[in-house]
Design an enzyme around this catalytic site. Sequence first.
Site, PDB file in Angstrom:
ATOM      1  N   HIS A   1       0.815  -1.216   0.000  1.00 52.65           N
ATOM      2  CA  HIS A   1       0.000   0.000   0.000  1.00 52.65           C
ATOM      3  C   HIS A   1       0.850   1.268   0.000  1.00 52.65           C
ATOM      4  O   HIS A   1       0.316   2.361  -0.279  1.00 52.65           O
ATOM      5  CB  HIS A   1      -0.930   0.045   1.209  1.00 52.65           C
ATOM      6  CG  HIS A   1      -1.985  -1.010   1.212  1.00 52.65           C
ATOM      7  ND1 HIS A   1      -2.828  -1.225   0.141  1.00 52.65           N
ATOM      8  CD2 HIS A   1      -2.342  -1.919   2.170  1.00 52.65           C
ATOM      9  CE1 HIS A   1      -3.660  -2.226   0.432  1.00 52.65           C
ATOM     10  NE2 HIS A   1      -3.377  -2.671   1.639  1.00 52.65           N
TER      11      HIS A   1
ATOM     12  N   ASP B   1      -2.465 -10.774  -2.170  1.00 55.76           N
ATOM     13  CA  ASP B   1      -3.077 -10.242  -0.950  1.00 55.76           C
ATOM     14  C   ASP B   1      -4.565  -9.993  -1.187  1.00 55.76           C
ATOM     15  O   ASP B   1      -4.998  -9.767  -2.324  1.00 55.76           O
ATOM     16  CB  ASP B   1      -2.376  -8.935  -0.580  1.00 55.76           C
ATOM     17  CG  ASP B   1      -2.685  -8.452   0.822  1.00 55.76           C
ATOM     18  OD1 ASP B   1      -1.883  -8.733   1.732  1.00 55.76           O
ATOM     19  OD2 ASP B   1      -3.728  -7.782   1.015  1.00 55.76           O
TER      20      ASP B   1
ATOM     21  N   HIS C   1      -6.128  -7.409  -0.346  1.00 56.58           N
ATOM     22  CA  HIS C   1      -6.296  -5.994  -0.652  1.00 56.58           C
ATOM     23  C   HIS C   1      -5.569  -5.628  -1.944  1.00 56.58           C
ATOM     24  O   HIS C   1      -4.529  -6.208  -2.269  1.00 56.58           O
ATOM     25  CB  HIS C   1      -5.740  -5.125   0.489  1.00 56.58           C
ATOM     26  CG  HIS C   1      -6.350  -5.397   1.820  1.00 56.58           C
ATOM     27  ND1 HIS C   1      -5.762  -6.249   2.740  1.00 56.58           N
ATOM     28  CD2 HIS C   1      -7.498  -4.948   2.382  1.00 56.58           C
ATOM     29  CE1 HIS C   1      -6.515  -6.300   3.829  1.00 56.58           C
ATOM     30  NE2 HIS C   1      -7.571  -5.524   3.632  1.00 56.58           N
TER      31      HIS C   1
ATOM     32  N   ASP D   1      -4.064 -12.931   3.670  1.00 58.55           N
ATOM     33  CA  ASP D   1      -5.306 -12.510   4.310  1.00 58.55           C
ATOM     34  C   ASP D   1      -6.541 -12.796   3.463  1.00 58.55           C
ATOM     35  O   ASP D   1      -7.657 -12.453   3.863  1.00 58.55           O
ATOM     36  CB  ASP D   1      -5.252 -11.037   4.704  1.00 58.55           C
ATOM     37  CG  ASP D   1      -4.602 -10.147   3.666  1.00 58.55           C
ATOM     38  OD1 ASP D   1      -4.292 -10.639   2.567  1.00 58.55           O
ATOM     39  OD2 ASP D   1      -4.379  -8.960   3.959  1.00 58.55           O
TER      40      ASP D   1
END
Length: 308
Positions: A127, A164, A166, A245
Amino acid sequence: MTTAIYSHPDCQRHDMGDWHPESPARLQAIADQLIGSHISDLLEHREAPLVDLADLERNHSKNAIAIVRDNVPDEGDTYPIDADTSLNAWSWRAAQRAAGAAVAATNAVIDGEIDNAFCSVRPPGHHARPIEPMGFCLFNNVAVAAKHALDVRGLSRVAIVDFDVHHGNGTEEAFINEKRALMVSFFQHPLYPYSEPPPITANQVNVPVPAHTKGDVVRKIVTEQWLPALHAFKPQMIFISAGFDAHREDDIGGMGLVEADYAWITEQVMAVAREHAQGRIVSCLEGGYNLSALGRSAVAHIKALAEI
């Protein structure tokens, strides 16, 4: 296969508070599972060095670096960067180790010292934008390493694989106009960072999926969208943003992957690397917050990398 694990105790000293899911216990969960699975001794363990400032500056602005370096608080205090991300007294050093691990692993793989590597480090990175930290991430470890491979080690083409839960918005931003890099990913949408799904382009194959997506759908995405793009691009090295995740036991997202899915994805990426990249892979830990699922999934990934 010689697979190296890069880590450092400094990475466990970065602590954003007992409430925070991105906790020091994440690295211990992976280490414990490696021992419990009886594979730790089959891997080469290497200490993560501190990253060179020049490597950070290839991906991050001077201000982005200063936000971390110049705001380290005294022992026992924290400094908030955003609602999800803060610094403690060890955060700058931990971030230097995390990015340094990725660069050192890149050099070792290119030099033929090892076949591939997994960087068991934190803080995570995907991120972190070129202009600022965000979302648990201080520096973008994979992006820093990929730019080192291109600009310092002279590779012409690198690929970044992100699994991931995200969207790796920082990585996408870092390479959005970089024809020497291909990024492929899937990510749950809507979910943090709540960006609009990007268009699929020649060098960005980032595929949004809804909550409750399971491994069969992900495997179809890999087979029908990732692999054709990767084979057409012919990367000389592959970097993995290894977030765990999307596991069905991880409540931070809502997907349904299991350990076998992570092993399968890793095997597909390894096949591409063998065909086009002399097997060269560097994988860096991103998310994964259910400690049991994280440990099991990371070990499945590492076992696939090491072919054990």
